[in-house]
Design a protein around this motif. Structure first.
Motif, short mmCIF file in Angstrom:
data_model
loop_
_atom_site.label_atom_id
_atom_site.label_comp_id
_atom_site.label_asym_id
_atom_site.label_seq_id
_atom_site.Cartn_x
_atom_site.Cartn_y
_atom_site.Cartn_z
N LEU A 22 35.17 32.15 26.42
CA LEU A 22 34.27 31.75 27.51
C LEU A 22 35.07 31.42 28.77
CD1 LEU A 22 31.75 29.53 25.55
CD2 LEU A 22 31.17 31.56 26.92
N ALA A 23 36.21 30.76 28.57
CA ALA A 23 37.04 30.40 29.73
C ALA A 23 37.57 31.65 30.42
CB ALA A 23 38.19 29.49 29.29
N ASP A 24 37.83 32.68 29.63
CA ASP A 24 38.39 33.90 30.21
C ASP A 24 37.33 34.83 30.79
OD1 ASP A 24 40.84 33.06 29.41
OD2 ASP A 24 40.94 34.29 27.60
N PHE A 25 36.08 34.55 30.47
CA PHE A 25 34.98 35.44 30.86
C PHE A 25 34.66 35.21 32.34
CE2 PHE A 25 31.18 37.57 28.62
CZ PHE A 25 30.91 38.35 29.74
N VAL A 26 34.95 36.21 33.15
CA VAL A 26 34.65 36.11 34.58
C VAL A 26 33.31 36.78 34.84
CG1 VAL A 26 35.37 36.75 36.91
CG2 VAL A 26 37.09 36.14 35.18
N HIS A 32 35.98 31.92 40.13
CA HIS A 32 36.22 31.64 38.71
C HIS A 32 37.60 31.02 38.63
CE1 HIS A 32 35.83 32.37 34.31
NE2 HIS A 32 37.15 32.34 34.39
N GLY A 77 38.29 28.77 33.76
CA GLY A 77 37.16 28.80 32.84
C GLY A 77 35.85 28.35 33.44
#
Lengths: 535, 491, 166
Positions: free
Chosen positions: B407-411, C67, C70
């Motif tokens: 989730l943290a990596d999901f841009v 962004h 996270g």
């Protein structure tokens, strides 16, 4: 350009004593400015809050670009007038940055007597407009004034430089093509109505702003008509019916936001190009100015030490270093701008006057603004000097000062007395800006000298009546004269009367000059031309 | 419907599930077709389909619900089978019949099974009649005179609610039967006051209920297996947000029982194709809720732990092929978690958000079932689910960590999502402990709130934005370098 | 007067200034040098002098999406005139906005009709919930901006009432 080599011993007893004294003067200045700016009776603050008005200083800050300077003029105007009832003469004025542009701002301080105009208020507004005209600076008026202070109308109404001059100056500024904006945040009554009416742009706040020649009470008295403020001159009436104002605003903050947007729509003036490089801070700490200025203004010191703490890199190219040495002349830079400096290192002799006149012409020819650092007791007097033509040589200096086309800036560092004031670009010689340091003074002659002259008359009269006076009796005559004279030649008196543009803490001089030079370049520089020099 | 082989499948759906189904269809060497409304033109599913056929409707949703149009266009395009996905026409028995009538294969259960399970009362009676557990209840209307006695027999804790009710009004929870009659009267008077109807309904109240469901597969040859359970207790506004398998809340014995019951129900219904039996579970008891006769949104967690491609199984079953394996062949390996990325604002009561997707970079090396891409525009036309992130780990802790990292990596920029909420949820101590129920999110309103920004972060985002905003930068550039260097100097 | 920028709908004020070699951010009492290096794909690095902060940015007019670590942040700029006009009330009482995105399912009033405070102006459906949007005051309907079946975004102007200015 060579760096001035300072010979000041900052660890010396004298330096430390001077420093303590002059820092004390600077603190006193800060204290008095703080009081003028922020200390108000609670009832006046409550009244503003009740009227849903911002404190005038907050209006100013909201108008300016954050993180940019504001050079305020005549903060202590009227500090010795009207029993202190009109701090700052009830006006705020200065040069600030709005939407990137240099503008002159004039704001009625409605926290003081409802923003009423005293005679010195009028003088301060006229001066702000003069600054706008001389430097071709756009102007913003923040209007919130009860109108002229009727009890003193004879001192503010009829004469050439009285209230009418405000409106004349506004018209001239407009004629020059320099834009002007009025933000109506309170009432603009009678003459005050012309400020927005004569501005190229105007914003008016709904509910609190109003413009009319005569308010509801006057209308009722004159014609019997009963009318509300809103009907008579409110924002909606003027922006939808009369066309006296341009933009209605929902609040003061909205009005100031509109003002910023309007200024942003003005095309900035092309600035006059002068010799300029990247700025450099002074090599010597400007704080050391406090230790160099003597406690007693009659004590001699080397003005080069002051120059070293004002100019870029403390670098100074001295012109004619061996001739007319009581007037130091030379080139330096302030905030990167090249300036020609004239600074007094003693009384003006024939040779120093000639040197000054020559140097001014050199600067005028090569488009170099002039900076006068005053520390002058006058021209040399005596048979020998009259025979050498001291009056004639002084006249040459005055002719050069008066005729120079480049912008002139004057700082009264340590005192300016007698005809030396004329030779060193005093107020009458239209320097673009003139500031005083707290310990300086100005008068036709020094206080001791003047007290002696004045008491001598009295003493001789008594002697003619056959009385011999003891030392104590002489002192009793002389001392009150001296005290009064000192009072009236002090920097605080001069600034109260708006003989200058304000008192500066010496360490602020460099920034103030940077602001002034930059502002002055909004106006073109005429080609050099002079009257007849008596040779 | 006679099972028959086919080589082309038309997906009557959109978004992530269309992509998901097309992926398997194409992997199996079949032609993947798709119907789409103009609102979805340019969507990843349309781009992926071997053939995309436009459908129209008064609203985009109406187009996807237009059975006649879809069947006509599928027939015209030569599709041999139709996969309905979930939602839209997936549990519409008439549609299933019409597909068959048009000579195509409906990839799903029989219309009878859809009809049976689609009627909640029939389904409940069917399950109860065959001895499977349903929540004990008493309906006043059945026999008003015996209602109090029947309610007493349901046992405590007992929930009494107006038959006409809704929104929690008039509901009474009875934990002591001594006050049963008094509470019934109160509920009745509230029912009369709010709904003008005093009739009541009583059922066993499950404290802190968990939502457990079991995946089943049945072939055309009578073989039914379960693919173990999924826990879907993390819900907001009655919609699932996080699903996992296995459930952290079941003992091995409970797991075996609940899965056997599910398979038993499917077997009793002669169920064919993929289906899901849903249960409410609490305090060691579980009761049948309903059976979903379609592929579920959260099917990937089952795929991840069992290694079985459910869409491939659906297609094989629809062709009439036998499962070819038995219950003992189905094994669970590790732990899988799915989190649903929604276009919604958790801080505004999970209300949906819209906007263009300006930047889209899914996490690498992680299964993401997504229906959107950079350039997609999220509108209010459809369900706000954008994508599902599915992670697998050796154990639950590892899966949670991977989910958080994914989730943290999901841009995904341009449309507000619940990614922050999901990360806070995954870090919640109760969630980590596996201690949750369907009311957990409502009980933890702070999870929905965005934490205050610390100063450093605030400076970083404001700094970047200031530099990117034309008016802000222009205002800076308008000030001369000299005046900027002087700063807020005052004399 | 500072710039008004909200972070995820929370209002903030800032000023961007220049320095000899770049830009300086002023927020409250904090003054920090800022520089942004942008690659073609939106991957960026913000340099605050002390830290190099990698982030992904997307620009949508006066809205900046970031962004970072996270989290997704939405920063929206409002020019000062609009901001203060709204803060002062402005014509807000005349405009009825959508509380969330949705679709119009009933439109009981038309332009020119009189409405009382609390009258339903339009009924929307969002998240399978019906919401009746009520009139904030008595007045006359000037415009209904959406028709049956149309979808709209959050904060879209649904209905405007005739101003009571005069």
């Amino acid at each position: 350009m060579a760096r001035i080599l300072s010979t000041i011993d900052t660890s010396s007893e004298i330096f430390r004593a001077n420093s303590a004294h002059n820092k004390g003067l600077a603190e006193e200045l800060r204290g008095r400015q703080q009081a003028v700016r922020h200390e108000r009776p609670q009832r006046d603050l409550d009244r503003l809050a009740r009227q849903n008005k911002m404190y005038p200083r907050d209006r100013l800050e909201a108008l300016l670009d954050p993180g940019t300077p504001f050079l305020e003029f005549s903060t202590l105007a009227a500090n010795m007038a009207y029993d202190g009832d009109a701090p700052g003469a009830g006006q705020i004025s200065g040069i600030g940055i709005v939407a990137g542009q240099e503008v002159v701002i004039h704001a009625d301080d409605s926290s003081i007597k409802g923003g009423a105009w005293y005679p010195l208020s009028v003088k301060k507004i006229v001066r702000a407009l003069d600054i706008a005209i001389e430097n071709r600076l756009p102007m913003i008026h923040l209007c919130d004034s009860a109108g002229g202070y009727l009890q003193l109308q004879r001192e503010l109404f009829a004469d050439r430089y009285y209230a009418g001059r405000i409106f004349r100056n506004q018209s001239i500024l407009s004629k020059m093509g320099v834009p002007q904006l009025a933000v109506v945040l309170g009432h603009c009554t009678a003459g005050g109505a012309y400020i927005p009416a004569l501005s190229d742009y105007s914003v008016i706040v709904r509910g609190t702003g109003a413009i009319f020649l005569g308010g509801p009470p006057l209308v009722k008295a004159a014609t019997g008509e009963i009318v509300t403020v809103e009907e008579l001159g409110g924002a909606d009436m003027h922006t939808t019916v009369s066309g006296t104002a341009d933009y209605p605003a929902a609040s003061e903050a909205h009005a100031l936001a509109l003002a910023r947007e309007i200024v942003g729509s003005w095309t900035p003036a092309e600035k006059t190009v002068v010799d300029r490089i990247a700025p450099e801070a002074p090599h010597y700490d400007p704080e050391e100015l406090y230790g160099i200025l003597p406690r007693d203004s009659r004590t001699a010191f080397d003005m080069r030490e002051l120059i070293a703490r004002i100019v870029d890199g403390s670098r100074f190219h001295e012109y004619q270093p061996a001739y007319g040495t009581t007037l130091i002349c030379g080139y330096a830079r302030i905030w990167g701008y090249k300036v020609g400096i004239l600074a007094n290192n003693g009384v003006l002799f024939n040779d120093s006057s000639l040197k000054g006149a020559h140097f001014i012409q050199l600067c005028d020819k090569n488009r170099t603004p002039l900076l006068f650092l005053q520390n002058i007791t006058g021209f040399m007097v005596g048979k020998e000097y009259e025979r050498r033509g001291i009056s004639k040589d002084g006249a040459k200096l005055i002719m050069a000062v008066s005729g120079a086309s480049v912008p002139k800036f004057t700082i009264n560092c340590n005192g300016a007395f007698g005809a030396g004031v004329y030779g060193m670009s005093g107020r009458a010689f239209d320097p673009r800006f003139l500031f005083s340091w707290p310990g300086s003074g100005t008068s036709v002659m020094g206080a001791e000298q003047a007290a002696n002259v004045l008491s001598e008359v009295k003493i001789r009269q008594l002697e003619r009546e056959g009385r011999t006076l003891s030392e104590a009796e002489i002192a009793a005559i002389r001392d009150p004269v001296l005290e009064n004279y000192k009072h009236e030649q002090s920097a605080y008196y001069a600034t109260s009367e708006i003989w200058d543009d304000g008192i500066l803490d010496p360490v602020d001089t460099r920034n103030a000059l940077g602001m002034c030079i930059s502002a002055s370049l909004n106006a073109p520089i005429d080609p050099p031309h002079y009257g007849v020099f008596r040779l | 419907m006679t099972p028959q082989s086919f080589t082309s499948v038309l997906v009557a759906n959109r978004g992530e599930i269309a992509v998901r189904i097309l992926r398997t269809v194409q992997a199996l060497g079949m032609e993947g077709m798709l119907v789409y409304h103009a609102a979805d033109a340019g969507s990843p599913a349309v781009r992926m389909a071997d053939r995309a056929i436009e459908i129209t409707g008064i609203t985009p949703v109406a187009a996807y619900l237009d059975a006649a149009q879809i069947i006509a266009k599928a027939s015209a395009a030569g599709a041999q089978a139709i996969h309905p996905g979930y939602g839209f026409l997936s549990e519409n028995a008439e549609f299933a019949k019409a597909v068959a009538a048009a000579g195509m294969v409906f990839v799903g259960p029989t219309p009878d099974a859809i009809e049976l399970m689609g009627d909640k009362v029939r389904a409940r009676n069917f399950v109860e009649a065959r001895g499977f557990p349903v929540a004990p209840s008493a309906i006043e209307d059945d026999d008003p005179d015996s209602f109090v006695d029947r309610a007493r027999r349901v046992g405590t804790p007992l929930l009494i609610k107006p038959s006409a009710g809704g929104g929690g009004k008039g509901m009474r929870i009875v934990r002591d039967l001594a006050v049963l009659e008094a509470e019934i009267e109160r509920a009745r008077s509230e029912g009369l006051r709010y709904f003008g109807d005093g009739r009541l309904y009583a059922e066993r109240y499950v404290e802190k209920p968990r939502h457990i469901e079991v995946q089943v597969l049945g072939d055309a040859h009578g073989t039914v297996v379960h693919l173990f359970e999924r826990e879907c207790s993390i819900q907001r506004r009655f919609q699932k947000v996080v699903e996992e398998s296995p459930s952290p809340g079941l003992t091995p014995e409970e797991r075996a029982r609940i899965c056997d019951v599910a398979a038993g129900i499917a077997r009793a219904a002669n169920y064919r194709n993929a289906g899901t039996v849903e249960f409410i579970y609490g305090a060691g008891e579980f009761y049948f809720l309903e059976m979903n006769t379609r592929l579920q949104v959260e099917h990937p967690v089952t795929e991840e732990v069992t290694g079985i491609d459910l869409v491939a199984e659906q297609l094989r079953i629809a062709m009439g092929a036998p499962l070819g394996y038995g219950q003992d062949d189905v094994r669970v390996r590790g732990h899988a978690i799915e989190v649903r990325l929604y276009a919604e604002d958790s801080a505004r009561d999970f209300s949906p958000t819209t906007g263009p997707i300006l930047a889209y970079r899914p996490p690498q090396g992680i299964r993401v079932d997504s229906g959107v891409a950079q350039g997609s525009v999220v509108t209010a036309s459809f369900d706000p689910m954008l994508a599902k992130v599915i992670v697998h780990g050796d154990n639950r802790e590892q899966a949670i960590e991977r989910a958080k990292q994914a989730l943290a990596d999901f841009v995904l920029l341009g449309c507000k999502t619940n990614a922050g909420f999901l990360q806070r949820l995954l870090a919640d101590p109760d969630f980590v402990a596996g201690d949750m129920h369907t009311g957990s999110i409502a009980e933890k309103p702070w999870l929905a709130q965005e934490p205050a920004l610390d100063e450093q972060r605030m400076i970083e985002v404001l700094g970047a934005a200031a530099l990117l905003l034309v008016p802000v930068r222009n205002a800076a550039d308008a000030v001369s370098l000299q005046h900027a260097a002087m700063g807020a100097w005052r004399n | 007067m500072q710039h008004h920028i909200s972070i995820n709908d929370v209002p903030h004020r800032l000023w961007l200034g220049r320095s000899a070699d770049g830009y300086v951010l002023h927020v409250g009492d904090v003054v920090a040098p800022v520089a942004l290096r942008r690659d073609a794909d939106g991957q960026s690095v913000l340099d605050t002098g002390e830290r190099q902060v990698p982030m992904v940015v997307a620009v949508d007019g006066d809205v900046i999406h970031i962004h970072l670590d996270g989290e997704a942040y939405r920063l929206a700029y409002t020019d000062a005139v609009t901001f203060h006009a709204a803060a002062a009330g402005g014509a807000a009482g005349d405009i009825v906005r959508a509380p969330m995105p949705g679709v119009v399912i009933a439109s009981p009033v038309a332009a020119g009709e009189d409405v009382a405070a609390g009258d339903t102006l339009i009924v929307i459906e969002s998240m399978k919930l019906e919401t009746a949007i009520k009139s904030p005051r008595a007045g006359i309907v000037e415009t209904v901006f959406f028709t049956l079946g149309q979808t709209f975004d959050r904060d879209a102007i649904l209905v405007k009432l005739v101003s009571e200015g005069e």
